[in-house]
Design a protein around this motif. Structure first.
Motif, short mmCIF file in Angstrom:
data_model
loop_
_atom_site.label_atom_id
_atom_site.label_comp_id
_atom_site.label_asym_id
_atom_site.label_seq_id
_atom_site.Cartn_x
_atom_site.Cartn_y
_atom_site.Cartn_z
N PRO A 94 -4.69 6.37 13.83
CA PRO A 94 -3.53 5.18 13.86
C PRO A 94 -2.69 5.69 12.04
CG PRO A 94 -4.99 4.23 12.69
CD PRO A 94 -5.81 5.24 13.20
N THR A 95 -1.65 5.50 12.63
CA THR A 95 -0.33 5.40 10.94
C THR A 95 0.51 4.19 11.42
OG1 THR A 95 1.39 6.96 12.31
CG2 THR A 95 -0.52 8.08 11.09
N LEU A 96 0.76 4.46 10.03
CA LEU A 96 1.86 3.45 9.64
C LEU A 96 2.52 3.06 8.41
CD1 LEU A 96 -0.09 -1.00 10.59
CD2 LEU A 96 1.68 0.12 12.15
N PRO A 97 4.13 2.81 8.46
CA PRO A 97 4.76 2.28 7.24
C PRO A 97 4.03 1.82 6.39
CG PRO A 97 5.76 1.68 9.09
CD PRO A 97 4.75 2.23 9.84
N THR A 98 4.40 2.44 4.83
CA THR A 98 3.64 1.11 4.91
C THR A 98 4.79 0.64 4.19
OG1 THR A 98 3.01 1.71 1.74
CG2 THR A 98 5.32 3.10 2.42
N LEU A 99 4.30 -0.76 3.13
CA LEU A 99 5.10 -2.13 3.03
C LEU A 99 5.02 -1.88 1.47
CD1 LEU A 99 3.18 -4.41 4.59
CD2 LEU A 99 5.37 -4.20 4.93
N GLU A 100 4.70 -0.70 0.84
CA GLU A 100 5.12 -0.90 -0.71
C GLU A 100 6.38 -0.73 -1.47
OE1 GLU A 100 2.37 2.71 -3.64
OE2 GLU A 100 3.59 3.48 -1.71
N LEU A 102 8.15 -3.01 -0.34
CA LEU A 102 8.44 -4.54 -0.01
C LEU A 102 7.16 -5.06 -0.89
CD1 LEU A 102 9.12 -4.92 4.17
CD2 LEU A 102 10.80 -4.64 2.19
N TYR A 103 6.25 -4.82 -0.94
CA TYR A 103 5.51 -5.40 -2.28
C TYR A 103 4.31 -4.38 -2.87
CZ TYR A 103 5.86 -9.38 1.27
OH TYR A 103 6.64 -10.69 1.71
N ALA A 104 5.02 -4.52 -4.15
CA ALA A 104 4.18 -3.87 -4.80
C ALA A 104 2.64 -3.59 -4.58
CB ALA A 104 4.19 -3.92 -6.53
N ASN A 105 1.93 -4.21 -4.52
CA ASN A 105 0.67 -4.90 -4.30
C ASN A 105 0.29 -4.01 -3.19
OD1 ASN A 105 1.48 -7.03 -2.98
ND2 ASN A 105 -0.64 -7.89 -3.27
N ALA A 106 0.92 -3.63 -2.22
CA ALA A 106 0.66 -3.56 -1.17
C ALA A 106 -0.20 -1.59 -1.76
CB ALA A 106 2.01 -2.89 0.19
N ASN A 107 0.07 -1.38 -2.08
CA ASN A 107 -0.34 0.07 -2.89
C ASN A 107 -2.31 0.24 -2.91
OD1 ASN A 107 -1.24 2.71 -4.82
ND2 ASN A 107 0.89 2.82 -5.04
N TRP A 108 -2.45 -0.78 -3.60
CA TRP A 108 -4.03 -0.62 -3.50
C TRP A 108 -4.59 -1.27 -2.14
CZ3 TRP A 108 -7.37 -0.28 -7.89
CH2 TRP A 108 -6.60 -0.43 -9.34
N PHE A 121 -1.14 5.55 5.89
CA PHE A 121 0.70 5.06 6.01
C PHE A 121 1.76 5.91 4.80
CE2 PHE A 121 -3.10 1.94 5.68
CZ PHE A 121 -2.35 0.62 6.07
N GLU A 122 2.26 6.04 6.43
CA GLU A 122 3.15 6.72 5.53
C GLU A 122 4.75 6.07 4.94
OE1 GLU A 122 5.29 7.71 10.18
OE2 GLU A 122 3.20 8.81 10.23
N GLY A 123 4.95 7.17 4.05
CA GLY A 123 5.21 7.00 2.36
C GLY A 123 4.70 6.21 1.84
N HIS A 124 3.09 6.33 1.51
CA HIS A 124 2.65 5.72 0.01
C HIS A 124 2.48 6.63 -0.70
CE1 HIS A 124 -0.39 4.35 -1.57
NE2 HIS A 124 -0.35 3.30 -0.89
#
Length: 170
Positions: A94-100, A102-108, A121-124
């Protein structure tokens, strides 16, 4: 449901056609993967959900449709309210777009989910292992991941276990 959440849920329902579900005081929205970025952007910009409190996944294997639920916990610090988003995902890759964005802490959070469940996570900006060694193969929190454990020894299976145990030569 918290009174301050009702107008938010009504607006989200009108714009995105998403139904809310409440269980034990937690309000949850199950959304389509294509709606993720626009819905989260709406919650952040219009309703002050300024914190991504948690991000995780659930594996429903052997089910394939959906195989996973990606779960996001958003929080509004001004009104002290939280909201859960669930995104059903099919299949083994599965894939999803990254929330990075919108929220910086989505990275970790996303690195942990990718490392443990294999959800990409696409675009991570830096999607690499964070908990497991870099050369690790597989995703340990998937239900089909091989456990590779040794059977515990009890009185009823003592003889079968002892056959497989290494013994020093005298």
């Amino acid at each position: 449901m918290d009174d301050s959440l009702k107008p938010i849920i009504e607006t989200i329902h009108q714009r995105f056609g998403v139904e809310a579900h409440e269980s034990h005081g937690l309000v949850s929205l199950t959304i389509h993967p294509d709606q993720l970025i626009s819905l989260v952007k709406t919650l952040r910009n219009e309703f002050d959900f300024d914190m991504l409190a948690a991000e995780t996944a659930v594996d429903y294997w052997p089910e394939q449709s959906p195989r996973f639920h990606m779960i996001y916990e958003l929080y509004c610090t001004k009104q002290n309210i939280g909201l859960e988003l669930r995104v059903p995902l099919n299949g083994n890759a599965p894939t999803l777009p990254t929330l990075e964005v919108l929220y910086a802490n989505a990275n970790w959070h996303e690195r942990e989910v990718w490392d443990m469940f294999g959800i990409k996570f696409e675009g991570h900006s830096d999607l690499r292992r964070i908990l497991m060694p870099f050369d690790w193969e597989g995703y340990p929190l998937r239900k089909d991941y091989p456990l590779g454990y040794e059977e515990p020894q009890f009185t009823f299976n003592f003889d079968q276990i002892m056959v497989h145990k290494p013994h020093p030569k005298s």
